[in-house]
Scaffold this active site. Structure first.
Site, short mmCIF file in Angstrom:
data_model
loop_
_atom_site.label_atom_id
_atom_site.label_comp_id
_atom_site.label_asym_id
_atom_site.label_seq_id
_atom_site.Cartn_x
_atom_site.Cartn_y
_atom_site.Cartn_z
N GLU A 166 0.79 -1.24 0.00
CA GLU A 166 0.00 0.00 0.00
C GLU A 166 0.82 1.29 0.00
O GLU A 166 0.75 2.08 0.95
CB GLU A 166 -0.94 0.02 1.21
N GLU A 351 -6.17 -8.04 0.35
CA GLU A 351 -6.72 -7.82 1.70
C GLU A 351 -8.20 -7.44 1.56
O GLU A 351 -8.55 -6.64 0.68
CB GLU A 351 -6.05 -6.64 2.44
C1 BGC Z 1 -3.20 -2.46 5.97
C2 BGC Z 1 -3.23 -3.33 7.21
C3 BGC Z 1 -4.29 -2.81 8.16
C4 BGC Z 1 -5.63 -2.90 7.47
C5 BGC Z 1 -6.80 -2.48 8.32
C6 BGC Z 1 -4.57 -2.10 5.44
O1 BGC Z 1 -4.58 -0.82 4.90
O2 BGC Z 1 -2.39 -3.05 4.97
O3 BGC Z 1 -1.96 -3.34 7.78
O4 BGC Z 1 -4.31 -3.48 9.37
O5 BGC Z 1 -5.60 -2.05 6.35
O6 BGC Z 1 -6.70 -1.13 8.65
#
Ligand code: BGC
Length: 444
Positions: A166, A351
């Site tokens: 990111e 994610e």
């Molecule tokens: C990040 C994680 C974070 C998640 C939830 C993402 O932007 O890569 O490290 O915990 O969001 O906030």
């Protein structure tokens, strides 16, 4: 469960990051990163949480591997801590750090889970920060050196890699508005950090491929930008935010150019050859998706071309109105991407997940129906995008474990597994069983 119907099978995965789960900040020669400095500064993190022991995965990695095997995931996305490998961010190598990841890789392979590490998930070594961090081009060379070291040690067994997590969040929240480490407030001068992270990604891809990597890409954070009013002024605000959050980080990789940023002096230090390196075709394109962002036109005296507002009518996660739940926004984003980028490689959802208020101690397993509903809705959105012709190969839940949620400390729990941070005890939640059933069903 009533599993979302997928037009083609997906690979399944779940993710964590070193600083969020490992703890052991001073053990075995680990050096300090910008996040160590951040958590040690009073007032920066909710409740003064220090990320130590967090989920204590530096000691309990075998428990994590057992949880992954129990889920039946294909791959595990974890991150490698730069300062365990190179405590000063350059030069001297800490063998104990590399040994830790080498053991983890061996255990994952023994358990039938493919290791899918991220080289960099925000933990920039302090000496590099003091030399300018990602505003400095030299950090790219340091990252390339670090990549060499990791690839030389793990590349015989690891062939699937994420480079830089990111870049958008580091640039926007870490350097532009100072909400995350290193906490700089450079506003649009922060854009040099986007270029240097993207360049670091490009160089790392080359190094990893030289060491036999077959799947390399980066996980980018993307949001679907919605406008509050159906007006030209709000459409312009939405286009500006889309450029700064999405296109600024996707266009260079997928088209070899930076977007025109309306009303913004871009100040991007591009040198000859950089864009070719950045746009080296990746094997996949990683999309981290959590929520859409609604914007409106700013008040006349505001120097930024958009203003963020709550998304009307949307339910929210534990973060409240900052994190509206709109699964259709993921479908629309994916379909848009496939239209926007001709050379889009297969997408990996790298994610997706949500936090909800949950107790610190659980006497019986947590029935996290809200998380199941969030994940189910977003998987259905993925299925709809696949139906519309978008090539999506993998889906990743953030996160395997409750962990240290950056500036929010331990107050936002994202795990499929509950972690008691006082004891390290792991207790799978209902969403863990749900995800295991989704994976099993999809494999039939
Ligand atoms: C990040 C994680 C974070 C998640 C939830 C993402 O932007 O890569 O490290 O915990 O969001 O906030």
């Amino acid at each position: 469960p009533d599993v979302p119907a997928l037009p083609q099978p997906l690979r399944w995965s779940t993710a964590t990051a070193a600083f969020q789960i490992e703890g052991a900040r001073t053990e075995d020669g680990r050096g300090r990163s910008v996040w160590d400095a951040w958590v040690d500064t009073p007032g920066k993190v909710v409740d003064g949480a220090t990320a130590d022991p967090a989920a204590d995965s530096y000691h309990r990695w075998a428990d994590d591997v057992a949880l992954l095997a129990g889920l039946g995931v294909d791959r595990y996305r974890f991150s490698i801590s730069w300062t365990r490998v190179q405590p000063d961010g350059s030069g001297r190598v800490n063998t104990a750090g590399l040994d830790y990841y080498s053991r983890l890789v061996d255990d994952l392979l023994d358990a039938g889970v493919t290791p899918f590490p991220t080289l960099y998930h925000w933990d920039l070594p302090i000496p590099l920060h003091e030399a300018g961090g990602w505003t400095e081009r030299d950090t790219v060379a340091r990252f390339t050196e670090y990549t060499e070291l990791v690839a030389a040690r793990l590349g015989d067994r690891v062939h699937d890699w994420y480079t830089v997590n990111e870049p958008a969040m580091t640039t926007l929240q870490g350097y532009a508005v100072g909400e995350l480490a290193p906490g700089e407030f450079l506003l649009f001068d922060a854009l040099s950090t986007a270029h240097h992270q993207l360049l670091a990604h490009g160089h790392a891809m080359r190094v990893l491929r030289e060491h036999g990597a077959t799947a390399v890409g980066l996980p980018n954070n993307h949001t679907r930008v919605l406008r509050l009013h159906d007006t030209d002024a709000d459409a312009a605000a939405a286009a500006a935010y889309d450029a700064i959050h999405n296109r600024m980080f996707a266009d260079p990789i997928l088209t070899g150019t930076y977007p025109d940023l309306p009303g913004i002096d871009t100040r991007i230090p591009v040198r000859d050859g950089d864009m070719e390196i950045i746009s080296t075709p990746p094997d996949f394109y990683g999309v981290n998706f959590y929520n859409p962002t609604t914007v409106t036109a700013p008040a006349p005296d505001i120097p930024i071309p958009f203003e963020m507002v709550p998304t009307p009518g949307a339910p929210v996660t534990g973060f409240g109105e900052q994190w509206p739940i709109v699964p259709a926004a993921l479908r629309d984003l994916l379909v848009d991407f496939a239209t926007r980028y001709e050379n889009l490689p297969p997408i990996v959802i790298s994610e997706n997940g949500a936090s909800f208020p949950e107790p610190d101690v659980c006497s019986s397993p947590i029935d996290d129906v809200d998380r199941i509903s969030y994940l189910d809705g977003h998987l259905r959105a993925v299925a709809e995008a696949m139906d519309a012709g978008v090539r999506i190969d993998e889906y990743t839940v953030w996160s395997l474990l409750d962990n240290f949620e950056w500036a929010d400390g331990y107050t936002q729990r994202f795990g499929l597994t509950h972690v008691d941070f006082a004891t390290g005890t792991r207790t799978p939640k209902s969403s863990y069983d749900w995800y295991r059933a989704v994976i099993a069903e999809n494999r039939r």
